[in-house]
Design a protein around this motif. Sequence first.
Motif, short mmCIF file in Angstrom:
data_model
loop_
_atom_site.label_atom_id
_atom_site.label_comp_id
_atom_site.label_asym_id
_atom_site.label_seq_id
_atom_site.Cartn_x
_atom_site.Cartn_y
_atom_site.Cartn_z
N ASN A 60 -36.16 32.08 20.74
CA ASN A 60 -36.48 31.18 19.96
C ASN A 60 -36.69 29.77 20.43
OD1 ASN A 60 -36.59 32.20 17.00
ND2 ASN A 60 -34.74 32.05 16.81
N GLU A 61 -36.27 29.75 21.72
CA GLU A 61 -36.47 28.69 22.82
C GLU A 61 -35.85 27.43 22.13
OE1 GLU A 61 -40.73 27.76 23.41
OE2 GLU A 61 -41.06 30.04 23.97
N CYS A 62 -34.60 27.48 21.54
CA CYS A 62 -33.69 26.52 21.07
C CYS A 62 -32.73 26.33 22.19
CB CYS A 62 -33.00 26.96 19.90
SG CYS A 62 -31.94 25.69 19.13
N THR A 63 -32.97 25.12 22.89
CA THR A 63 -32.16 24.75 24.30
C THR A 63 -30.86 24.69 23.72
OG1 THR A 63 -33.95 23.74 25.02
CG2 THR A 63 -31.89 23.12 26.06
N PHE A 64 -30.45 23.91 22.79
CA PHE A 64 -29.05 23.51 22.66
C PHE A 64 -28.27 24.88 22.17
CE2 PHE A 64 -25.40 23.01 19.95
CZ PHE A 64 -24.57 22.08 20.57
N CYS A 65 -28.77 25.56 21.12
CA CYS A 65 -27.97 26.85 20.67
C CYS A 65 -28.01 28.06 21.85
CB CYS A 65 -28.64 27.51 19.40
SG CYS A 65 -28.58 26.24 18.13
N CYS A 66 -29.00 28.10 22.56
CA CYS A 66 -29.10 29.10 23.73
C CYS A 66 -28.07 28.62 24.69
CB CYS A 66 -30.42 29.25 24.38
SG CYS A 66 -30.65 30.40 25.62
N ALA A 67 -28.09 27.57 25.08
CA ALA A 67 -27.22 27.00 26.25
C ALA A 67 -25.47 27.14 25.67
CB ALA A 67 -27.41 25.63 26.69
N SER A 68 -25.26 26.84 24.65
CA SER A 68 -23.84 26.76 23.96
C SER A 68 -23.49 28.04 23.64
CB SER A 68 -23.81 25.83 22.98
OG SER A 68 -24.63 26.21 21.68
N HIS A 69 -24.22 28.98 23.24
CA HIS A 69 -23.74 30.28 22.96
C HIS A 69 -23.89 31.07 24.09
CE1 HIS A 69 -22.79 29.71 18.68
NE2 HIS A 69 -24.20 28.84 18.65
N SER A 70 -24.60 30.84 25.06
CA SER A 70 -24.63 31.61 26.30
C SER A 70 -23.18 31.15 26.93
CB SER A 70 -25.55 31.08 27.29
OG SER A 70 -26.98 31.84 26.71
N VAL A 84 -24.94 37.24 30.95
CA VAL A 84 -25.45 36.53 29.91
C VAL A 84 -26.97 36.48 30.42
CG1 VAL A 84 -25.98 34.41 28.55
CG2 VAL A 84 -23.48 35.62 28.76
N ASP A 85 -26.79 35.94 31.72
CA ASP A 85 -28.29 35.62 32.35
C ASP A 85 -28.93 36.92 32.59
OD1 ASP A 85 -27.86 32.76 32.61
OD2 ASP A 85 -26.95 33.02 34.50
N GLN A 86 -28.46 37.91 32.89
CA GLN A 86 -29.03 39.26 33.08
C GLN A 86 -29.79 39.72 31.70
OE1 GLN A 86 -27.13 42.10 35.87
NE2 GLN A 86 -25.60 40.35 36.10
N VAL A 87 -28.92 39.55 30.64
CA VAL A 87 -29.27 40.12 29.37
C VAL A 87 -30.61 39.28 29.08
CG1 VAL A 87 -28.73 40.19 27.11
CG2 VAL A 87 -27.07 41.27 28.45
N ARG A 88 -30.41 37.99 29.31
CA ARG A 88 -31.79 37.14 28.70
C ARG A 88 -32.84 37.46 29.54
NH1 ARG A 88 -31.00 31.94 28.94
NH2 ARG A 88 -32.98 31.94 27.36
N ALA A 89 -32.72 37.59 30.83
CA ALA A 89 -33.88 37.97 31.71
C ALA A 89 -34.49 39.17 31.38
CB ALA A 89 -33.32 37.82 33.15
N ASP A 90 -33.70 40.36 31.46
CA ASP A 90 -34.34 41.58 31.20
C ASP A 90 -33.33 42.30 30.31
OD1 ASP A 90 -35.65 43.76 31.35
OD2 ASP A 90 -35.90 43.93 33.50
N LEU A 91 -33.49 42.64 29.12
CA LEU A 91 -32.74 43.40 28.46
C LEU A 91 -32.52 44.70 28.79
CD1 LEU A 91 -30.79 43.58 25.90
CD2 LEU A 91 -32.96 44.09 24.52
#
Length: 187
Positions: A60-70, A84-91
């Motif tokens: 959803n490109e929500c910077t705060f929620c993505c960064a905090s929940h990451s 977390v970064d691997q999942v977000r980059a390529d599931l």
Amino acid sequence: MAHIDLGIDEKEFPGVTGPMRYRPETAKPLNELAEVLLRGPHTLPAGERELIAAYVSGRNECTFCCASHSAFAAAQLDEGMSLVDQVRADLDTAPISAKLRALLRIAGAVQISGRNVTTELVADARAEGATDLEIHDTVLIAAAFCMFNRYVDGLGTFAPEGQEAYAGMAHRIVEFGYGSPAGAPAV
């Protein structure tokens, strides 16, 4: 600067914490929902449930929620932020269980539209061992985070830059949950 006057220092209360302080009567049920979905007793570990929230928030490109929940997920997963970064980059290539991958595919479908969740996606998750509760809660986490993301971004709240800004929040969530001991909203 937020679109409305939240009556707070946005750098002290970034993202969703500002609107929740502004409207504590709506913050209470939202924090209770987050607590049940992300931290309550469950067959999915809290870190994986936080990863679902981070994944949807990133889509959803929500910077705060993505960064905090990451950060919240990383603090509760043995593999930390790397996973977390691997999942977000390529599931598809991330080193996660087939069950979690299937649940994240369901979450990704919900992020687009609830109607994008197909019987095939659910059957795939079941085939990988997902229970009805896990499927239910994956859909609800994804739907809830679409709402939280729109709440944060719809009010134009401040999002700190850099992952280090979220480390303190992650520590507080892991230790105390959603809603700090002092009663400050924490989603």
